[in-house]
Design a protein around this motif. Structure first.
Motif, PDB file in Angstrom:
ATOM      1  N   GLN A 227       0.868  -1.176   0.000  1.00 36.76           N
ATOM      2  CA  GLN A 227       0.000   0.000   0.000  1.00 36.76           C
ATOM      3  C   GLN A 227       0.907   1.228   0.000  1.00 36.76           C
ATOM      4  O   GLN A 227       1.422   1.620   1.040  1.00 36.76           O
TER       5      GLN A 227
ATOM      6  N   ARG B 119      -3.232  -7.293   7.637  1.00 38.66           N
ATOM      7  CA  ARG B 119      -3.381  -7.591   6.208  1.00 38.66           C
ATOM      8  C   ARG B 119      -3.128  -9.086   5.992  1.00 38.66           C
ATOM      9  O   ARG B 119      -2.006  -9.567   6.107  1.00 38.66           O
TER      10      ARG B 119
ATOM     11  N   VAL C  72      -6.733   3.510  -0.665  1.00 37.42           N
ATOM     12  CA  VAL C  72      -6.318   2.114  -0.570  1.00 37.42           C
ATOM     13  C   VAL C  72      -6.280   1.543  -1.981  1.00 37.42           C
ATOM     14  O   VAL C  72      -7.291   1.534  -2.681  1.00 37.42           O
TER      15      VAL C  72
END
Length: 270
Positions: free
Chosen positions: A15, A102, A60
């Motif tokens: 990210q 994540r 995102v």
């Protein structure tokens, strides 16, 4: 467990949208313990170090993963976000402190027996999906705990889930997943995923474990490969990295990239 080792070796979902010029914003990633590293890519924190002058819009990008996240200041506000076929943008105010997990692709459905398709392209309150986990976050995590203490708690919590869960999976699906990673998402999923699954079975099993089709997931893997290469806008023009992953012209590449990132490659890598 060896069946899952290749996931992290071949795939690094990143990210990248917090930039150095975003003064007052801190983004951190911490690696999980060895016990869960084949299921969790990282624990992350996104926070302000000082109040911002304007509301911050956090973008995102598509990464093929499922995340659990919560507001560190109010842990009762906890959520899960599924696979996203395009970038998502959240207005999160002038002060914030979010912490998340994540999960690597397919890991969340394997651990929690949740159909990834029901989570796709949205964020939902965690209590509606995993009420026990949502309650644990609310009751166990205090806003006074530092990030390193919370990551230790999360490591232990997920390790407990892993220990008590019988992992039932189709090895043909994992073979298909590994092939997509090895090919960097650049393959014809209808012709090259010869893993013993019919097209209908492949569609069903990818929807369950990933939240989308094999083709759609491959496009995200290809996009992430470009991000991991960390090209400059100049090197993209000179080296034409997009040819390596199946784009036949620059216009097609830019359109595809903008879908997953929200801006053009030249803006992203400026």
């Amino acid at each position: 467990m060896k069946e899952f080792e290749s996931l992290k070796r071949y795939y690094r979902p990143i990210q990248p949208t917090v930039k150095a010029e975003d003064t007052g914003i801190v983004y951190l990633e911490v690696q999980p313990t060895r016990e869960i590293e084949h299921f969790v890519y990282c624990f992350w924190q996104l926070k302000t170090s000082q109040p911002l002058k304007h509301d911050y819009h956090y973008r995102v990008v598509s990464d093929g993963c499922i995340d659990i996240f919560f507001d560190h200041r109010q842990p009762a506000e906890n959520f899960v976000m599924g696979f996203c076929r395009k970038y998502t943008e959240f207005p999160i105010g002038k002060e914030f402190n979010y912490i998340g997990i994540r999960f690597l692709p397919a890991a969340f459905p394997l651990l929690f027996k949740i159909d990834a398709k029901t989570l796709a392209n949205q964020a939902q309150e965690l209590k509606n999906i995993l009420p026990d986990f949502a309650d644990w976050i609310q009751e166990s995590i205090s806003s006074s705990y530092p990030f390193d203490v919370i990551t230790e708690m999360l490591n232990e919590k997920i390790s407990i889930y892993l220990d008590k869960t019988e992992l039932h999976y189709d090895s043909r699906f994992l073979n298909a997943l590994q092939l997509i990673f090895k090919k960097k998402g650049h393959l014809d999923t209808e012709k090259e995923l010869n893993t013993g699954l019919s097209p209908r079975q492949l569609r069903r099993i990818f929807n369950y474990y990933i939240g989308t089709t094999a083709k759609s997931f491959s496009n995200v893997v290809r996009f992430q490969y470009i991000l991991n290469a960390q090209p400059t806008s100049q090197s993209l023009k000179e080296n034409k990295l997009y040819f390596d992953v199946g784009f036949f012209d620059q216009a097609h590449f830019i359109k595809n990239f903008k879908t997953f990132y929200g801006v053009t490659p030249s803006e992203a890598f400026r």
